[in-house]
Design an enzyme around this catalytic site. Structure first.
Site, mmCIF file in Angstrom:
data_model
loop_
_atom_site.group_PDB
_atom_site.id
_atom_site.type_symbol
_atom_site.label_atom_id
_atom_site.label_comp_id
_atom_site.label_asym_id
_atom_site.label_seq_id
_atom_site.Cartn_x
_atom_site.Cartn_y
_atom_site.Cartn_z
ATOM 1 C CD GLU A 14 13.416 9.791 -6.789
ATOM 2 O OE1 GLU A 14 12.658 8.906 -6.625
ATOM 3 O OE2 GLU A 14 13.094 10.692 -6.143
ATOM 4 C CB ILE A 173 -2.349 7.951 1.174
ATOM 5 C CG1 ILE A 173 -1.406 6.857 1.966
ATOM 6 C CG2 ILE A 173 -3.399 8.179 1.302
ATOM 7 C CD1 ILE A 173 -2.242 5.678 2.829
ATOM 8 C CG MET A 194 4.578 3.763 0.390
ATOM 9 S SD MET A 194 3.887 2.779 -1.062
ATOM 10 C CE MET A 194 3.671 0.901 -0.532
ATOM 11 C CG ASP A 218 0.840 11.792 -4.842
ATOM 12 O OD1 ASP A 218 0.036 11.723 -3.824
ATOM 13 O OD2 ASP A 218 1.812 11.364 -4.769
#
Ligand code: ADE
Length: 251
Positions: A14, A173, A194, A218
């Site tokens: 990215e 998660i 994170m 997600d």
């Protein structure tokens, strides 16, 4: 004072797309990190991959401020959705950051930052508003022009902008149980990642204005790993590049 914008990203690919936007580039290596110094348009900036997790991001953010004297810091990346109504491709701009895995009870209350007397760190209102305008511009231009028709179809992209709380912790998660546990304790949190709250704490201590921009990759459940991997390659890189370009045009 001339502004010197720090841009941190959580994924190497990215941030590579963002690095490619820079002209008059110099690359500086410190502590196994690459800082690319240069300009986007007429704006001076320094771009780096934060690396993953709170400690890694803390090191990178501290170096950006201390070694490169950035005046403003933008963190850009992806997140798992916690709040109902957030869908893959939506973008969250931070109002406040919290560390969902910080717990020094019974010395102090759950989530409280030791010696800072607070649970949340506020992002800078001006940078947050600016990031919001950048995301709105991107949405108005149509994401199809940014990621292509196929990705829009595959991920059913119809992005909306949200301002809200972001929680960070040293965990990816990927279960409904864990997701619901965080939400039950921190009901205003929109999404989980994170690094953001660690960068927020660094910026608070140094007095550096910052904001965090996270695209939902997600829904932090059992599908999170698969969705996340595909999304990064096909959507996140292009989104980040486009958002940074929009921001730089407004500075
Ligand atoms: N970044 C993107 N998705 C995430 C998730 N589900 N948990 C933590 N960080 C993330």
């Amino acid at each position: 004072m001339t502004r010197n914008i720090g841009i941190l990203g959580a994924m190497a690919q990215e941030i590579d797309e963002v690095k490619a936007l820079l002209t008059e580039k110099t690359v500086v290596k410190i502590a196994n990190r690459e800082f690319v110094v240069g300009k986007i348009g007429n704006v001076r900036c320094v771009v780096a991959f934060s690396k993953w997790g709170k400690v890694a991001a803390t090191i990178t953010a501290t170096l950006l401020i201390q070694e490169f004297a950035v005046t403003d810091l933008f963190f850009i990346g992806t997140a798992g959705a916690l709040a109902d109504g957030l869908k893959v491709g939506d973008i969250v701009v931070s109002k406040r950051l919290v560390q969902h895995d910080l717990d020094a009870r019974p010395i102090i209350s759950r989530f409280e930052l030791p010696l800072l007397n607070r649970v949340y760190v506020d992002s800078d209102p001006d940078l947050t508003a600016l990031a919001g305008r950048a995301v709105t511009n991107l949405i108005n231009k149509g994401v199809e022009s940014i990621v292509g028709k196929e990705a829009v179809k595959e991920f059913n992209l119809n992005p909306t902008l949200h301002f809200g709380d972001i929680a960070s912790g040293d965990q990816f998660i990927n279960s409904v149980e864990k997701r619901d546990e965080i939400l039950s304790l921190l009901p205003d949190v929109q999404c989980v990642e994170m690094e953001g709250a660690a960068v927020a704490q660094v910026c608070l201590e140094f007095g550096t204005p910052f904001t965090v921009i996270r695209t939902i990759s997600d829904t932090a459940d059992h599908n999170a790993r698969v969705d996340f991997g595909k999304f990064i390659v096909k959507v996140a890189n292009a989104y980040s590049r486009a958002i940074v370009l929009e921001i730089m045009q407004m500075i």
